[in-house]
Design a protein around this motif. Structure first.
Motif, short mmCIF file in Angstrom:
data_model
loop_
_atom_site.label_atom_id
_atom_site.label_comp_id
_atom_site.label_asym_id
_atom_site.label_seq_id
_atom_site.Cartn_x
_atom_site.Cartn_y
_atom_site.Cartn_z
N SER A 92 0.83 -1.21 0.00
CA SER A 92 0.00 0.00 0.00
C SER A 92 0.86 1.26 0.00
N THR A 93 1.99 1.22 0.70
CA THR A 93 2.89 2.37 0.72
C THR A 93 3.52 2.58 -0.64
N VAL A 94 4.02 1.50 -1.24
CA VAL A 94 4.65 1.62 -2.56
C VAL A 94 3.63 2.12 -3.57
N SER A 95 2.44 1.57 -3.55
CA SER A 95 1.39 1.99 -4.47
C SER A 95 1.04 3.46 -4.30
N LEU A 98 3.95 5.63 -5.59
CA LEU A 98 4.01 5.61 -7.05
C LEU A 98 2.86 6.41 -7.66
N ASP A 99 1.68 6.34 -7.06
CA ASP A 99 0.55 7.13 -7.55
C ASP A 99 0.86 8.62 -7.49
N HIS A 100 1.47 9.06 -6.39
CA HIS A 100 1.79 10.48 -6.25
C HIS A 100 2.95 10.89 -7.16
N ILE A 101 3.89 10.00 -7.39
CA ILE A 101 4.97 10.31 -8.34
C ILE A 101 4.39 10.43 -9.74
N LYS A 102 3.51 9.50 -10.08
CA LYS A 102 2.86 9.52 -11.41
C LYS A 102 2.05 10.80 -11.59
N ALA A 103 1.36 11.24 -10.55
CA ALA A 103 0.57 12.47 -10.62
C ALA A 103 1.44 13.72 -10.49
N LEU A 110 12.51 9.99 -5.81
CA LEU A 110 12.19 9.03 -4.76
C LEU A 110 12.12 7.60 -5.30
N LEU A 111 11.98 7.45 -6.63
CA LEU A 111 11.90 6.10 -7.21
C LEU A 111 13.11 5.26 -6.83
N LYS A 112 14.29 5.86 -6.90
CA LYS A 112 15.52 5.13 -6.57
C LYS A 112 15.52 4.69 -5.11
N LEU A 113 15.09 5.59 -4.23
CA LEU A 113 15.01 5.27 -2.81
C LEU A 113 13.98 4.18 -2.55
N ILE A 114 12.82 4.29 -3.20
CA ILE A 114 11.79 3.26 -3.04
C ILE A 114 12.33 1.91 -3.48
#
Length: 130
Positions: A92-95, A98-103, A110-114
């Motif tokens: 749920s955290t990853v999702s 990613l939703d906020h990065i996409k938006a 933060l993708l690299k950190l995730i």
């Protein structure tokens, strides 16, 4: 007279689940200032935030357009909770991230950190293979 945080504290036996519901409700109804106050009150009351609490707060920061604060909050969570208390990212955290990065409400850096924080066994799962 309208009920407030003190009224709710008096009437309810507030545990982390109730706090999460109040924080989430305040955030989703445009009262992020109240959500922040409730979050800041947790430790004073001897409660520990959990993954749901952090997800709601990060999402709230993003919805309010407070992208820098969302990133700082996430990094503080990583440092204090994930490393200190052994938390790890759940789906749920990853999702949500990613939703906020996409938006574009969170920084794509933060993708690299995730990617570093997602447990290796989850990255190796069949659903992540292309």
């Amino acid at each position: 007279m309208q009920p407030n945080v003190i009224t709710y504290n008096t009437l309810l036996n507030l545990d982390i689940v109730v706090y999460n519901i109040l924080i989430d409700g305040a955030s989703k109804n445009g009262k992020f200032d109240i959500a922040r106050k409730l979050f800041n009150e947790l430790r004073v009351r001897g409660l520990q935030p959990n993954v749901w609490t952090y997800n709601v707060m990060i999402s709230g920061f993003c919805e309010e357009g407070l992208v820098t604060e969302a990133k700082e909050f996430f990094l503080r969570w990583k440092r204090e909770e994930m490393e200190g208390r052994g938390f790890s990212l759940d789906t749920s955290t990853v999702s949500m991230l990613l939703d906020h990065i996409k938006a574009r409400s969170l920084d794509a850096s933060l993708l690299k950190l995730i990617g570093k924080l997602v447990p290796k066994e989850e990255v190796d799962a069949p659903c992540f293979r292309v």
